[in-house]
Write an enzyme that holds these catalytic residues in place. Structure first.
Site, PDB file in Angstrom:
ATOM      1  N   TYR A 123      -2.712 -18.254 -13.469  1.00  0.00           N
ATOM      2  CA  TYR A 123      -3.410 -18.240 -12.349  1.00  0.00           C
ATOM      3  C   TYR A 123      -3.094 -16.946 -11.397  1.00  0.00           C
ATOM      4  O   TYR A 123      -4.104 -16.319 -10.835  1.00  0.00           O
ATOM      5  CB  TYR A 123      -3.117 -19.482 -11.321  1.00  0.00           C
ATOM      6  CG  TYR A 123      -3.460 -19.718 -10.038  1.00  0.00           C
ATOM      7  CD1 TYR A 123      -4.737 -20.349 -10.069  1.00  0.00           C
ATOM      8  CD2 TYR A 123      -2.705 -19.198  -8.765  1.00  0.00           C
ATOM      9  CE1 TYR A 123      -5.120 -20.826  -8.720  1.00  0.00           C
ATOM     10  CE2 TYR A 123      -3.264 -19.479  -7.735  1.00  0.00           C
ATOM     11  CZ  TYR A 123      -4.427 -20.304  -7.593  1.00  0.00           C
ATOM     12  OH  TYR A 123      -5.155 -20.433  -6.379  1.00  0.00           O
ATOM     13  N   LYS A 144      -6.017 -14.388 -10.126  1.00  0.00           N
ATOM     14  CA  LYS A 144      -6.163 -13.966  -8.495  1.00  0.00           C
ATOM     15  C   LYS A 144      -5.537 -12.354  -8.384  1.00  0.00           C
ATOM     16  O   LYS A 144      -6.423 -11.877  -7.547  1.00  0.00           O
ATOM     17  CB  LYS A 144      -5.063 -14.706  -7.919  1.00  0.00           C
ATOM     18  CG  LYS A 144      -5.609 -16.231  -7.786  1.00  0.00           C
ATOM     19  CD  LYS A 144      -7.215 -16.527  -7.233  1.00  0.00           C
ATOM     20  CE  LYS A 144      -7.367 -17.846  -7.169  1.00  0.00           C
ATOM     21  NZ  LYS A 144      -8.506 -18.227  -6.739  1.00  0.00           N
TER      22      LYS A 144
END
Length: 258
Positions: free
Chosen positions: A162, A166
């Protein structure tokens, strides 16, 4: 959907919001509609997208609910084309759709989980950006907001996939902004901290996120409300941020300040 006094910031414009069926996306769709935009609410859950669109219409706004799989190029192309076909233009977009994989240390991440989060959270933003730009560049105007995260600014133990995605969204945002500022299109990102969405509450219930630990390190000492993140998206999408591009607006209760 209460109306706010004064001139509406997105009056007469058309906005596209992915991940608009719940959480931050839903809050943003409702807010953009309050501010005068015709809103295309897109989500992989078509029923949720239609429900939000109906909610906007019930309050006197204009909205279209559509299905999208942001990891699939044809799906994204069809979404943007449908938005422009319905409303004739695209003034702003909030590329918000994303997922959170199961928590795991770097060496324990399942390769399928890694690939999935990259496809949705990074490839998905790139695909949306690509097809939104095709329309906006042709008109010489537009504002795109990409959803990053504080996990895109600092390390995020237990969620390397994740965090990597990002971080990638932020790099993509800055590069696209550098390429297209002179063409009339502004591109920025938001980096929310922990927000009280369905996804975050699920991760708390699963033990992936400890709410006490998470809020203890925030100077404001609480989770964000989805509407608070939506307000940041509104500012970046609106003409009020006309000299802002290539920026990452951190909305995290001070988490990254300490």
């Amino acid at each position: 959907m209460s109306r706010r006094p004064g001139a509406r910031q997105l009056e007469g414009s058309v906005s596209l919001i992915t991940g608009g069926g719940a959480g931050i996306g839903r809050a943003t769709a409702l807010l953009f509609a309050e501010e005068g935009a015709a809103v295309v609410v897109a989500d992989r859950d078509a029923v949720a997208a239609l429900d939000v669109a109906d909610e906007i219409a019930a309050e006197g706004g204009t909205a279209l609910g559509l299905h999208v799989d942001v990891a699939d190029e044809q799906s994204v192309r069809d979404l943007v084309d449908a938005a422009v076909a319905r409303f004739g233009k695209l003034d702003s977009a909030f590329n918000n759709a994303g997922i959170a994989p199961p928590g795991a240390a770097v060496q324990d991440i399942n390769a399928e989980d890694w690939d999935l989060v990259q496809r949705v959270n990074l490839r998905g933003v790139w695909l949306c950006l690509t097809y939104e730009l095709k329309h906006m560049l042709a008109r010489g105007t537009g504002s795109i907001v990409n959803s990053a995260s504080v996990a895109g600014l600092v390390g995020n133990p237990g969620s390397a996939g994740y965090s990597a995605a990002k971080h990638g969204v932020i790099g993509l945002t800055r590069t696209a902004a550098a390429e297209h500022g002179r063409h009339g299109v502004r591109i920025n990102a938001i980096a929310p901290g922990l927000t009280g969405t369905e996804m975050v509450r699920r991760l708390m219930a699963e033990g992936v996120i400890d709410p006490e630990t998470a809020t203890a390190r925030m100077p404001l000492g609480r989770l964000a409300e989805p509407r608070e993140i939506a307000e940041a998206a509104l500012w970046l999408a609106s003409p009020r941020s006309s000299f802002v591009t290539g920026s990452v607006l951190t909305v995290d209760g001070g988490e990254t300040a300490v």
